[in-house]
Each structure stands twice: as structure tokens, then as C-alpha cells.
Write a protein that holds these residues in place. Structure first.
Motif, PDB file in Angstrom:
ATOM      1  N   HIS A 157      78.353  63.830  26.140  1.00 51.08           N
ATOM      2  CA  HIS A 157      78.722  64.111  27.539  1.00 51.08           C
ATOM      3  C   HIS A 157      79.763  63.107  28.028  1.00 51.08           C
ATOM      4  O   HIS A 157      80.548  63.393  28.935  1.00 51.08           O
ATOM      5  N   PHE A 158      79.793  61.932  27.386  1.00 54.57           N
ATOM      6  CA  PHE A 158      80.796  60.912  27.722  1.00 54.57           C
ATOM      7  C   PHE A 158      82.001  61.007  26.791  1.00 54.57           C
ATOM      8  O   PHE A 158      83.147  61.070  27.231  1.00 54.57           O
ATOM      9  N   THR A 159      81.747  61.053  25.492  1.00 53.93           N
ATOM     10  CA  THR A 159      82.848  61.028  24.519  1.00 53.93           C
ATOM     11  C   THR A 159      83.633  62.336  24.494  1.00 53.93           C
ATOM     12  O   THR A 159      84.836  62.336  24.220  1.00 53.93           O
ATOM     13  N   VAL A 160      82.966  63.454  24.781  1.00 53.11           N
ATOM     14  CA  VAL A 160      83.616  64.765  24.698  1.00 53.11           C
ATOM     15  C   VAL A 160      83.918  65.338  26.084  1.00 53.11           C
ATOM     16  O   VAL A 160      85.072  65.597  26.426  1.00 53.11           O
ATOM     17  N   LEU A 161      82.869  65.551  26.880  1.00 52.78           N
ATOM     18  CA  LEU A 161      83.070  66.213  28.176  1.00 52.78           C
ATOM     19  C   LEU A 161      83.996  65.419  29.091  1.00 52.78           C
ATOM     20  O   LEU A 161      84.724  66.012  29.899  1.00 52.78           O
ATOM     21  N   ARG A 162      83.971  64.097  28.972  1.00 49.11           N
ATOM     22  CA  ARG A 162      84.791  63.293  29.882  1.00 49.11           C
ATOM     23  C   ARG A 162      85.924  62.550  29.185  1.00 49.11           C
ATOM     24  O   ARG A 162      86.609  61.752  29.804  1.00 49.11           O
ATOM     25  N   ASN A 163      86.097  62.847  27.911  1.00 51.05           N
ATOM     26  CA  ASN A 163      87.183  62.186  27.192  1.00 51.05           C
ATOM     27  C   ASN A 163      87.944  63.151  26.292  1.00 51.05           C
ATOM     28  O   ASN A 163      88.920  63.742  26.727  1.00 51.05           O
ATOM     29  N   SER A 164      87.482  63.368  25.055  1.00 48.15           N
ATOM     30  CA  SER A 164      88.303  64.123  24.097  1.00 48.15           C
ATOM     31  C   SER A 164      88.602  65.544  24.540  1.00 48.15           C
ATOM     32  O   SER A 164      89.676  66.076  24.259  1.00 48.15           O
ATOM     33  N   PRO A 200      87.722  71.982  17.684  1.00 48.61           N
ATOM     34  CA  PRO A 200      86.333  71.626  17.941  1.00 48.61           C
ATOM     35  C   PRO A 200      86.196  70.126  18.171  1.00 48.61           C
ATOM     36  O   PRO A 200      87.125  69.370  17.901  1.00 48.61           O
ATOM     37  N   TYR A 201      85.056  69.713  18.662  1.00 49.35           N
ATOM     38  CA  TYR A 201      84.845  68.267  18.752  1.00 49.35           C
ATOM     39  C   TYR A 201      84.027  67.809  17.553  1.00 49.35           C
ATOM     40  O   TYR A 201      83.152  68.515  17.063  1.00 49.35           O
ATOM     41  N   LEU A 202      84.372  66.632  17.064  1.00 47.73           N
ATOM     42  CA  LEU A 202      83.680  66.032  15.924  1.00 47.73           C
ATOM     43  C   LEU A 202      83.244  64.634  16.317  1.00 47.73           C
ATOM     44  O   LEU A 202      84.039  63.850  16.831  1.00 47.73           O
ATOM     45  N   THR A 203      81.986  64.303  16.072  1.00 48.07           N
ATOM     46  CA  THR A 203      81.547  62.945  16.415  1.00 48.07           C
ATOM     47  C   THR A 203      82.251  61.907  15.555  1.00 48.07           C
ATOM     48  O   THR A 203      82.294  60.730  15.917  1.00 48.07           O
ATOM     49  N   ASN A 205      85.122  55.742  21.765  1.00 48.41           N
ATOM     50  CA  ASN A 205      84.501  55.878  23.078  1.00 48.41           C
ATOM     51  C   ASN A 205      82.998  55.680  23.033  1.00 48.41           C
ATOM     52  O   ASN A 205      82.381  55.275  24.014  1.00 48.41           O
ATOM     53  N   GLU A 206      82.413  55.945  21.875  1.00 45.30           N
ATOM     54  CA  GLU A 206      80.985  55.667  21.725  1.00 45.30           C
ATOM     55  C   GLU A 206      80.742  54.155  21.762  1.00 45.30           C
ATOM     56  O   GLU A 206      79.760  53.693  22.357  1.00 45.30           O
ATOM     57  N   GLN A 241      88.937  70.926  28.832  1.00 47.44           N
ATOM     58  CA  GLN A 241      88.199  72.158  28.574  1.00 47.44           C
ATOM     59  C   GLN A 241      86.785  72.109  29.145  1.00 47.44           C
ATOM     60  O   GLN A 241      86.015  73.053  28.965  1.00 47.44           O
ATOM     61  N   SER A 242      86.427  71.013  29.805  1.00 49.72           N
ATOM     62  CA  SER A 242      85.025  70.791  30.160  1.00 49.72           C
ATOM     63  C   SER A 242      84.858  70.440  31.625  1.00 49.72           C
ATOM     64  O   SER A 242      85.831  70.213  32.352  1.00 49.72           O
TER      65      SER A 242
END
Length: 928
Positions: free
Chosen positions: A549-556, A150-153, A161-162, A560-561
Motif C-alpha cells: 500500500h506504500f511501495t505500490v499504491l503510493r509510489n511505483s 505489473p508491480y513486483l516486490t 521504498n520498503e 494507477q491507484s
């Protein structure tokens, strides 16, 4: 009576009648995990068009509740239905891990005197613990996703990345630092976002206060009202926040409103003309108007503060209304947005704004009269001070009004001017004349977004159109830092800020946000460090989730995104939360929304329309439902509810859902049992050779499948549930399957008539099990295993069934629709005879049908098989200009095997049809 039971094709299936859901569901969850169903589905779906539902992260704090269960089940149904439709539908669950709720839990348990390092360590451990609990809860609901990744902030990579995103937005020019009134919670000790505010009724003293005219401006007031003033004059204000009066620095009037100078026994009062009568009544005074003027003529006339030695000039403000009060508004720029903007417009500088209220809700000790008091304790003392000066015209000690409260602590929130970091809504960045502000970009993006339901668009539009600048900074410890170095004298950012942000991000990427605490100014700035200090602010937790949308969809999780995501799905409160803030970060970064569509669902309420609340004792636990009725019942309830409004739940409603489930399950069991000995590879026949009603059943199923697929595509799950239940109970249970029993049970096991029926049931089962899988996931998987006999297969690996379509489908649909209608009067008359004890089962009846034109042609076309349609022992159609139905009990003997009443039953108790089916060539069926 002979026993011919062994000669019948009685159905058998290991698919049990009782679901025993609470006991069996956990086994399926375990099996899905062990077999890696989600991972294997990704391999199977590779190459299909993608569909990405980006998970709005639940907060990692506490067990899942009925609201989060609804949310996750809806998401699961969206993803599974898109997969069914032929998409590579991906779902990476996520968690929101930073912020006040977790920090408050740690403070509650360990106290407020922990070091920052210890607070962060305990917060991270607590969040990790909560995620494990919630993860198990969501999986128990049958939700498929990438649970192992899963993704975790709070993942260090996402935290880093934030910080990088913060640097990008700073570089674009959206972010600035300044003094402004922001929502402030004394319990949080921090600024709050708009999304963290809720409104509750509160009782406060409402006061009317007279501000004496500053005598040096007497001539100005006389000129404005065109009259000689020979008595003390006052501008009268009304406020429900007496605690703000110590910070008063101005008065505001509307430039276009009419104001009157009213002569009373208490002096000359300046009041808005529209409110004069209501005010005088409130004060218990008689009054005579001696002058009248527009608000703009009162500009800059000065009045005296009611209990401090300072002046309050009149400023013009178009926000002043006549809905209540006096038409004159007292202005404390530190504690009101409009007040602040008005005073700034008239040249007031930041260091001239009075800010006597500290972050804990107490006045500074140096404040005369009220120093050290909390503002709430000071309220009556402020009123008393005004009264002692003879300037209190009226007071209502228990005035009820809607007031801001912290959504976490449920305590009052104030507007408080502090120096914070903001994202500007209206600054045009980029330097081009035609460049758009963030507000304009966001409003344009809303127009380009698809909304489910459609009303969400207007709601989000209204919130963006009217919102203030976004307060980005917080004064907490458990959050992503705003790792700025600020000049000690000017407060300016270090000129190498972008380079410094990247250096900090690299440290955070390795050691998490905790790394920031170990960084000293000397390490990064060298000799310059004497002139700079480390910033202590953290980012708003909504920036965390809003930037995924930046830290997860385009990075971590970029593998999968896709970006933008196809959908964000959350509760209706997220128009001011995640939907809202993700839109702002997306527009600042890319000039567009990070999603193509938004789906909004309502809240869960009880049968009396009340929101779920522990204090009200009306909560319904998803864990309790799962452990007693089964998660499948919860899923069917969610699907059956129209999520566009509020979702009502009660024990009675759940009982009805259980009954609906049982009817569906019994239908599925019948289907499985009657195809258990059918091999499509060996027994298939051309569709054109199938019995007519079987071809109709295929056409009807195809129509239902197309409708359900369209409902799924529009995310109308309640319509899907209605269609599936109606198809099972009405089209199948009450019609087709009821008619089919005779042919399935009494025809020869290998007969063409039975194979035709089984072939239809085979395709119907394939269609139904796949269509119900997004909703009844456990039952569909159980059925699939029995149906296919492939334990390593999963229903979720498959898309919509390719149903064979009869060439004459349109004609069949028209004909059989009418035949079903003509059947109803017969069923009704048989039921009447049954209540009169003239017949038992419908097979004891014989029917004469009279019809004209096309009705007759369709009835007559069935020939002797008309009786099978009506489930009677005999039926004949007659051409007649008048439609009529005649039902009578049969006078013949009952066949011991098929239970039909016929004149040809022999001494063995068998009718001619059964003798042929048992010992001869078998009967031929063409139509029914």
C-alpha cells in the motif's frame, strides 16, 4: 403439403451454436492484448469515480493452480462488474518475489554453498521466469489488467521504498530488537511469521516427571500445605516436549488453583486438585491427600531439576490450566512464550536464559548428556535419563497432539528464543496519554472496514486481539535487507540510522537489494566503522506484501491507484496473512487500514470434501479445464459457487456447468439471430406503441438488470449467475421467446408487430451481454462483435444498458405475472394429452378457460390473442365463479405455414392470418 419456408423470417447469425471455447478463447486473449483493451478502457473511463482492487500478490513460484485461478477470476469479476456499474475500475496485477520458497528452489538445484550474490542473482532470474509463466496462465483465464506494467516486490524501486518504510516505522517507535521465543523452522534456518505456520497431528512422547524438593525449602513447603513432611516431596509436571527439559529453569502454577500434597508409595506429590485422580490413575498409584493450598502459596519454593544440578523455582502463571497434565507446568523460557514472559517477570535477564538448541535443531555440543543430538533424536534419551534418576512417573510414547509445522517444508516448528527485530503490538507510541497501541489501532480499523462475507470481521478481530509482537527479521539471503549498523559491544543502532537507511535505499533503488551486499561499513561510517557491524537480517516476506500500500499504491503505481484501496480480495487463510500484516503496516504508518473493504473466498475441495492435494491425486488443473472445456466454463463454475464457503469441483459438477453454459449460449444465439436485420436507428418505435408483452419483457428485463446490478454491488456472484441462468431459461426460453417465435417468423418482415418484438429483443440483448460480461467474458465479447458489427469496440467499454421503461411497468408486471401463473395449468393439461397421443404439438390444442374477477379480466383483455400466450390454435376465456381449464384437440386443418389449426385454411394450405401477412395488410398485434 406446400413448402412456405421461404416466406418465413427464419433467423440467421454468424454466432455459432457451438462455442468451441478451448480453441477460440486464446484468439480473444491475443486480440485484447493487440488492441490494448485494458489501456483503452482506462481512457474511456477517465473521469468516472475510481475503484481500485489492490492485488494480493501471488508467490512467483510454480504454475497457477485451481486455487489461484479462483482467486484471479473473482478479482476479475469484481473489477469488471465495478466498471459495468460506472466506475473507473483499475487492476494492477502483482507478484510476491522474495522469500524462502524461491531460495529453497535455488538451494535444491544448486546446493547450499552459494555466495549471497550468486544466490540473489539466481533467485531474481527464477522469479522472473515464474512470473512470465503465471502471467500467461492468468491472461488465459480472461483476466484483464495492466499486464504490461505489473508491480513486483523485487522491483528495485519497491525494494528501496520498503527500506524507507522500515525507517519511518522505526522512527515512530514501533520497532525494537530483543530476545524472544519465535517460531523457528530448522529447514528454513529462520524465524517464521504466524501466517507461515499450519497445524498437523504429530506423535510425541508425553511424560510425567517428578521434580524433587530442594531441601532448604522444606519448611516453606510445610508451611504452604500446613503439614509436617517426612517423606521425599516432588512437584510433578507433564510435557509432550521432553527435549525442552534440558533448558528448564522454573515451574509454573496458577495462583488461584487448589493444589494438594498427595502421599503415595513414590513420595509426596504436588498436584492440582482437579487433576489428582486422573494423574494417580495414569501413574498406577493409590494416594492420600495430606495437605491443600492455593497456588499463590507455593510461589518461589524451589525444586531440583530432574537430571541437572540446578534449581527450578515455582513462579505464578495465569496461563496454567487444568485441561490436561498435572496443573504444574515446567518452564523453559527459551522455548515458550508464556515461559519466557513468566521468567522475565521474575527478573531473569537475557543472558541468564538457557538456549541450548541451535538453528539447525541440534543441541550445542557442550550440553551434558545430549550435546550434538537433534532434539527429535534426543527425546527418548531425555526420557531415559529421567527414568534412570527414578523420576519418571508415566510415559505415553505415541501421544497424538496438534503441533506447529512449517507451511513450506511440512516439518515441525519450535518456539526458540533468538535475538530478532519486532514490531510491538502493545507499546503506545507518540508519547501522548491517549495514544493507541498498534493492537488498539488495528482493532479500531477492523471496525471501520466492510467485510464480504461479514464473518471475516470477527475472524480478523480475534487474530489481532490475541497475536504476539510481529517478528520482522529473517535469517535469509533473498529478501529486502534490514540495513542497520549495530554497535559491536552494545548492539545499539548507529545514531545516524535514518540518514544511513536513506543512503542505502538510494543505492538499492539503482541496483536492487544486491547493492547492500557491496556496501561496506567504511563507505558510510568512515572512521566509526571499527565500532559497528552490518546487520545480516532480512525483512519478513510478509512485510514485503504487507507494505505494498506504500511501495505500490503510493509510489511505483500511484498514477494507477488510490489510497486507501477500495478492496483487498484473497482466500480465507489471509486473515492471518496479507489482510493481517497489511493492516498492521497500515496502522503503524497511517493509523488506519490500507483498504476500505475485504473480500474473502474459501478453498477448493473435491466432491468428498477433501482439499486439493497432489499426494491425494484429487487435483483439478485450470490449464486442463481451459484446454478441454474452456476457461469460460471455469469462470461460470466460480461465479455459480458461493465463494463465502468452500468451493466444490468435480467432473460431474463441470458437466452440469457445461450444460448451463449451452443453454445460455443457445438463448443468446436466438436473440442475435432475430435482431440481425433490425436497425434501431431506422426501425425504432415509441415504447408506448409496442405490443404489450414486449413492453412487459422490457419491464421484466429492467427488474432483472436492477437485481443483478445490486447482486454485483454486494459481490454476490452466485446470485448473479442464478438470475442470469433463470432469466435465460425460464423468463426467455420457456416463456417470452417461445411465444414470440410465431410473431417473429410469420409476421411481415417490416410489420409493426415484428419490429416491436425485435426492438424488445434488441434491448434485452444489450442488457444481457453487458450483465454477463464480468462472468462470461469471452462469450460476451464474441456476442458483442456480432451484435454491434464493430470489430474495434469491446463490451468492456460499456456500462449498464439504459433500458426504456414502459410508463405502465408496475401494472404490466402485476398483470403478466398472473397471466404466467394462469398459463401453467394449460401447459400441464396439454402435456397430459401429449402423453396420451391425443395431441402432438401444443398448437394442435384448443382451450376453454374459466376464471373469476381480475383473472378473467386479464385473460379476456387479450381477446383472440390469448391463444398466442398459450401457444394453442384457439383459446377463449369465460367468466365463472369456479376456475377451470378444458383442453381438447382441434378438429380443424393445420396451416402449412404457421402450423395453427383453424377453420379458414384454404386449398393452398394457408390460414386467413397467413394470407394477410403474405398478400394483404398483415395482422395486427396489440397484446401478444
Amino acid at each position: 403439403m406446400a413448402d412456405y419456408k421461404d416466406t418465413l423470417n427464419l433467423p440467421e447469425t454468424p454466432f455459432p451454436m457451438r462455442g468451441d471455447l478451448a480453441k477460440r478463447e486464446p484468439q480473444w486473449v491475443k486480440q485484447w492484448q493487440e488492441k490494448g483493451v485494458y489501456r483503452r478502457l482506462r481512457q474511456i473511463a477517465k473521469g468516472r469515480p475510481t475503484f481500485v482492487l489492490h492485488d494480493g500478490p501471488p508467490y512467483a513460484n510454480g504454475d497457477i493452480h485451481i486455487g489461484t485461478a479462483v482467486n484471479k477470476i473473482l478479482k476479475d469479476m469484481v473489477v469488471k462488474s465495478r466498471s459495468l456499474a460506472g466506475f473507473d475500475a483499475r487492476y494492477v496485477p502483482g507478484w510476491d518475489c522474495h522469500g524462502m520458497p524461491i531460495e529453497a528452489q535455488i538451494e535444491k538445484k544448486y546446493g547450499k554453498n552459494l555466495s549471497t550474490a550468486e544466490t540473489q542473482r539466481l533467485c531474481r532470474a527464477f522469479a522472473t521466469e515464474q512470473i512470465a509463466i503465471q502471467k500467461a496462465g492468468f491472461q488465459r483465464l480472461g483476466v484483464l489488467g495492466e499486464w504490461d506494467n505489473p508491480y513486483l516486490t523485487m522491483a528495485p524501486g519497491n525494494e528501496a521504498n520498503e527500506i524507507r518504510l522500515l525507517g519511518i516505522l522505526l522512527g515512530k517507535g514501533y520497532i525494537y530488537r530483543g530476545l524472544k521465543p519465535v517460531n523457528w523452522c530448522f529447514d528454513c534456518g529462520s524465524a517464521l511469521a504466524e501466517a507461515e505456520i499450519e497445524y498437523e497431528d504429530r506423535k510425541d512422547p508425553a511424560v510425567d516427571v517428578a521434580f524433587p524438593l530442594f531441601q532448604e525449602d522444606l519448611n516453606k513447603l510445610e508451611k504452604a500445605f500446613g503439614t509436617k513432611i517426612q517423606k521425599p516431596a516432588f512437584a510433578v509436571i507433564w510435557t509432550t516436549t521432553p527435549w525442552t527439559l534440558p533448558a528448564n529453569q522454573a515451574l509454573n502454577v496458577h495462583p488461584d488453583l487448589t493444589y494438594q500434597l498427595v502421599d503415595t508409595e513414590k513420595g509426596l506429590l504436588v498436584l492440582a486438585a482437579e487433576l489428582r485422580e486422573a494423574c494417580l490413575k495414569r501413574y498406577g498409584l493409590e494416594g492420600k491427600v495430606i495437605g491443600e493450598t492455593k497456588g499463590k502459596d507455593l510461589e518461589k519454593i524451589r525444586f531440583r531439576h530432574p537430571f541437572y544440578d540446578r534449581l527450578a523455582p515455582v513462579y505464578l502463571g495465569e496461563y496454567v490450566t487444568t485441561e490436561s497434565g498435572t496443573g504444574v507446568v515446567h518452564s523453559s523460557p527459551a522455548y515458550g512464550v508464556e515461559d519466557f514472559e513468566s521468567c522475565r517477570r521474575y527478573g531473569m535477564k537475557d543472558d541468564e536464559i538457557l538456549t541450548p538448541v541451535m538453528g539447525d535443531g541440534k543441541y550445542v555440543a557442550s550440553l551434558p548428556l545430549f550435546g550434538g543430538l537433534s532434539i527429535w533424536d534426543a527425546n527418548p534419551k531425555v526420557v531415559k535419563a529421567i527414568e534412570n534418576k527414578g523420576l519418571l512417573l508415566a510415559v505415553d510414547w505415541k501421544y497424538t497432539h496438534s503441533y506447529m509445522h512449517c507451511w513450506r517444508h511440512k516439518t515441525p516448528v519450535i518456539l526458540r528464543a533468538t535475538t530478532q527485530w519486532f514490531a510491538s503490538m502493545d507499546k503506545k507510541v507518540g508519547g501522548e496519554e491517549r495514544s493507541l497501541s498498534l493492537r488498539e489501532l488495528a482493532l479500531r480499523a477492523i471496525e471501520q472496514t466492510q467485510f464480504f462475507p461479514a464473518w471475516g470481521q470477527a475472524r480478523l478481530h480475534g487474530m489481532i486481539a490475541n497475536r504476539p509482537d510481529w517478528t520482522l527479521s529473517r535469517q535469509r539471503q533473498w529478501g529486502v535487507p534490514m540495513p542497520f549498523f549495530l554497535h559491536k559491544e552494545t548492539g545499539a543502532l548507529h545514531p545516524r540510522t535514518q540518514e544511513l537507511l536513506e543512503a542505502v535505499a538510494q543505492r538499492v533503488e539503482k541496483g536492487g537489494i544486491e547493492a547492500w551486499q557491496g556496501i561496506t561499513a567504511e563507505e558510510l561510517l568512515g572512521s566509526e566503522s571499527v565500532s559497528y557491524e552490518k546487520g545480516r537480517d532480512t525483512l519478513d516476506v510478509w512485510f514485503d506484501s504487507g507494505s505494498t500500500h506504500f511501495t505500490v499504491l503510493r509510489n511505483s503505481h500511484r498514477e494507477q491507484s488510490t489510497y486507501p484501496a477500495d478492496m483487498y480480495l484473497e482466500g480465507s487463510d489471509q486473515h492471518r496473512g496479507w489482510f493481517h500484516l497489511a493492516l498492521l503496516t497500515g496502522c503503524m504508518l497511517d493509523g488506519r487500514a490500507p483498504y476500505e473493504s475485504l473480500l474473502t473466498h474459501g478453498f477448493v475441495i473435491d466432491i468428498e470434501g477433501r482439499k486439493m492435494s497432489k499426494s491425494k491425486g484429487n487435483t483439478t488443473s485450470p490449464q486442463e479445464i481451459s484446454s478441454t472445456l474452456g476457461a469460460e466454463i471455469l469462470r461460470l463454475w466460480v461465479a455459480s459457487s458461493d465463494y463465502s464457503g468452500e468451493l466444490t469441483i468435480s467432473n460431474e459438477i463441470l458437466k452440469r456447468v457445461v450444460e448451463s453454459y449451452r443453454r445460455i449460449r443457445n438463448t443468446l444465439r436466438f436473440l442475435l439471430a432475430n435482431v440481425s436485420d433490425f436497425d434501431i436507428q431506422k426501425r425504432a418505435m415509441p415504447v408506448a406503441e409496442m405490443v404489450e408483452i414486449d413492453r412487459y419483457a422490457l419491464a421484466l428485463t429492467r427488474e432483472m438488470q436492477d437485481q443483478v446490478a445490486a447482486d454485483y454491488a454486494r459481490y454476490q456472484f452466485h446470485l448473479v449467475a442464478q438470475r442470469l441462468q433463470s432469466f435465460c431459461s425460464e423468463d426467455l426460453g420457456a416463456f417470452y421467446l417461445d411465444i414470440l417465435k410465431d410473431r417473429l417468423y410469420t409476421s411481415g418482415a417490416e410489420s409493426k408487430a415484428r419490429r416491436s418484438a425485435q426492438q424488445a429483443l434488441y434491448h434485452i440483448t444489450h442488457s444481457l451481454v453487458r450483465l454477463m460480461a464480468p462472468i462470461l467474458s469471452f462469450t460476451a465479447e464474441e456476442l458483442w462483435q456480432v451484435f454491434t458489427g464493430k470489430s474495434d469496440d469491446s463490451v468492456f467499454f460499456h456500462t449498464l444498458h439504459e433500458l426504456p421503461v414502459p410508463a405502465d411497468a408496475p401494472a404490466l408486471m402485476a398483470k403478466w405475472k398472473r397471466l404466467r401463473e394462469l398459463r401453467e395449468p394449460v401447459r400441464k393439461q396439454i402435456e397430459e394429452l401429449r402423453t396420451q397421443d391425443k395431441v402432438g404439438a401444443s398448437l394442435q390444442a384448443e382451450v376453454e378457460l374459466r376464471a373469476e374477477a381480475q383473472d378473467y379480466e386479464w385473460l379476456a383483455s387479450l381477446g383472440d390473442e390469448l391463444k398466442f400466450l398459450l401457444i394453442t390454435s384457439a383459446a377463449r376465456a369465460h367468466r365463472s365463479s369456479e376456475a377451470a381449464v378444458e383442453v381438447r384437440p382441434s378438429e380443424h386443418r393445420k396451416c402449412d405455414r404457421c402450423w395453427h389449426y383453424t377453420p379458414d385454411v384454404d386449398e393452398e394450405g394457408l390460414c386467413a392470418r397467413c394470407r394477410s401477412n403474405l398478400r394483404g395488410p398483415g395482422e395486427t398485434r396489440r397484446y401478444v
